[in-house]
Design an enzyme around this catalytic site. Sequence first.
Site, short mmCIF file in Angstrom:
data_model
loop_
_atom_site.label_atom_id
_atom_site.label_comp_id
_atom_site.label_asym_id
_atom_site.label_seq_id
_atom_site.Cartn_x
_atom_site.Cartn_y
_atom_site.Cartn_z
N HIS A 22 0.66 9.44 47.08
CA HIS A 22 0.41 9.77 48.49
C HIS A 22 -0.74 8.89 48.97
O HIS A 22 -1.84 8.95 48.42
CB HIS A 22 0.10 11.26 48.65
CG HIS A 22 1.26 12.12 48.26
ND1 HIS A 22 1.15 13.19 47.40
CD2 HIS A 22 2.57 12.03 48.61
CE1 HIS A 22 2.37 13.73 47.24
NE2 HIS A 22 3.25 13.05 47.96
N ARG A 73 8.95 13.41 45.95
CA ARG A 73 10.18 14.22 45.96
C ARG A 73 11.40 13.33 45.75
O ARG A 73 12.52 13.80 45.86
CB ARG A 73 10.34 14.95 47.31
CG ARG A 73 9.15 15.81 47.75
CD ARG A 73 9.02 17.07 46.90
NE ARG A 73 7.92 17.93 47.35
CZ ARG A 73 6.65 17.78 47.01
NH1 ARG A 73 6.28 16.77 46.23
NH2 ARG A 73 5.73 18.62 47.45
N HIS A 118 -3.71 13.03 42.42
CA HIS A 118 -3.55 13.59 43.77
C HIS A 118 -4.80 14.32 44.22
O HIS A 118 -5.58 14.80 43.40
CB HIS A 118 -2.40 14.60 43.81
CG HIS A 118 -1.05 13.99 43.64
ND1 HIS A 118 -0.19 13.77 44.68
CD2 HIS A 118 -0.42 13.55 42.52
CE1 HIS A 118 0.93 13.22 44.23
NE2 HIS A 118 0.82 13.07 42.92
N THR A 168 9.10 14.61 40.91
CA THR A 168 7.86 13.87 41.06
C THR A 168 7.96 12.43 40.54
O THR A 168 8.83 12.10 39.73
CB THR A 168 6.72 14.56 40.28
OG1 THR A 168 7.07 14.56 38.89
CG2 THR A 168 6.51 15.99 40.73
N THR A 169 7.01 11.62 40.99
CA THR A 169 6.90 10.24 40.53
C THR A 169 6.69 10.21 39.01
O THR A 169 7.33 9.45 38.28
CB THR A 169 5.70 9.56 41.22
OG1 THR A 169 5.79 9.83 42.62
CG2 THR A 169 5.70 8.07 41.00
N ARG A 170 5.79 11.05 38.53
CA ARG A 170 5.45 11.06 37.11
C ARG A 170 6.60 11.57 36.23
O ARG A 170 6.56 11.40 35.01
CB ARG A 170 4.22 11.94 36.89
CG ARG A 170 4.41 13.38 37.37
CD ARG A 170 3.11 14.13 37.49
NE ARG A 170 3.28 15.48 38.05
CZ ARG A 170 3.09 15.80 39.31
NH1 ARG A 170 2.72 14.88 40.17
NH2 ARG A 170 3.26 17.05 39.73
N GLU A 180 -4.55 17.13 40.11
CA GLU A 180 -4.73 17.51 41.52
C GLU A 180 -6.16 18.01 41.67
O GLU A 180 -6.55 18.96 41.00
CB GLU A 180 -3.74 18.64 41.82
CG GLU A 180 -3.71 19.15 43.22
CD GLU A 180 -3.00 18.19 44.16
OE1 GLU A 180 -3.71 17.55 44.95
OE2 GLU A 180 -1.76 18.08 44.11
C1 LIG Z 1 -1.00 17.96 48.17
C2 LIG Z 1 -0.01 17.29 47.27
O1 LIG Z 1 0.41 16.20 47.54
N1 LIG Z 1 0.37 17.96 46.17
C3 LIG Z 1 1.35 17.42 45.25
C4 LIG Z 1 1.44 18.28 44.03
C5 LIG Z 1 2.06 17.58 42.86
O2 LIG Z 1 1.76 16.40 42.63
O3 LIG Z 1 2.84 18.21 42.15
C6 LIG Z 1 2.71 17.30 45.95
O4 LIG Z 1 3.04 18.16 46.75
O5 LIG Z 1 3.42 16.35 45.69
ZN LIG Z 2 -0.44 14.30 46.67
#
Ligand SMILES: CC(=O)N[C@@H](CC(=O)O)C(=O)O
Ligand SMILES: [Zn+2]
EC number: 3.5.1.15
Length: 315
Positions: A22, A73, A118, A168-170, A180
């Site tokens: 992000h 996502r 994050h 997620t990316t990871r 986080e």
């Molecule tokens: C605020 C934020 O971006 N939180 C992440 C949490 C995560 O990486 O699982 C997200 O929603 O993708």
């Molecule tokens: Zn984030």
Amino acid sequence: MSSSPLAQVPPVRKVAVFGGTHGNELSGVHLVKHWQQEGATEVQRPGLVAKPFVANPRAVEKCCRYVDCDLNRAFEPVNLGKALVESAPYEVRRAQEINREFGPKGTPEAYDLIFDLHNTTANMGATLVLENSRDDFTLQMCSYIKEALAPEDCRVFLIEHPHLKYATTRSIAKHPVGVEVGPQPHGVLRADILEKMRRIVRHGLDFIEMFNAGKTFPPCTVEAYRIVDRMDYPRGKNDEITALIHPNLQDNDWQPLHPGDPIFLTMEGETIPYAGDTTVYPTFVNEAAYYEKRQAFVTTVKETLRARGLRVFQK
Ligand SMILES: CC(=O)N[C@@H](CC(=O)O)C(=O)O
Ligand SMILES: [Zn+2]
């Protein structure tokens, strides 16, 4: 007497540290750029290579969460596999590039571990975000990081859930670890928050180094908060929000929320109580990025996760 068997796990040698998944969460962006410039000496350890990487450079340049859609996502197998058209969203194209370089997701060639950095506007402190409650290696690493940071809190948030989990990316790595840290406004750098994140990564790398070198870790337990639900704001006509997070809940991430406790406050001054029938632990309370996701906070339950004893498996 029975003892739980030892988990023998292959070495963790291909490691990446992602910032800027992000683009406006600046601790990770700043750390990763710093490590790229100084030759990544701070994140290198004997026996492993850790690659600092900016995941969404276009969003970083604009200092926004994403350009077309949320990169964190976008790592669904359908997205990663599909043929790209010219008009494909930037983040879908970027997800495929990242998957080629650090994945492919679910294959033996994939990176062993990715730390994905994050920030949150919520008062969550240091939090490790896990996707799998049965990954002995990652649980042992979390246990190590928690101990290394004590007496400061470092919570473990588990997003393993039949339909609330997100791609997620990871998640392309064999061991995905979200880091986080908050509270920090998006687009802002705070030294205290950056330092917490930096220490988590350093302790994590120390753990990997010891593991690769052959240290045996005894079985352990890790207290985790498992996602159970998402709560939206009350909304009225035109979908406008009609109440704010109640002051009693604001900044109280991870604190027990009992049935009947205040959660929202309307513009007329009316308190809206929590209607659930069990105690939960809210988190991501008033996260700025989640207004568009219709999410005022997340509810979790506390759970004790168990990791088997751990040792590296050398072929
Ligand atoms: C605020 C934020 O971006 N939180 C992440 C949490 C995560 O990486 O699982 C997200 O929603 O993708
Ligand atoms: Zn984030």
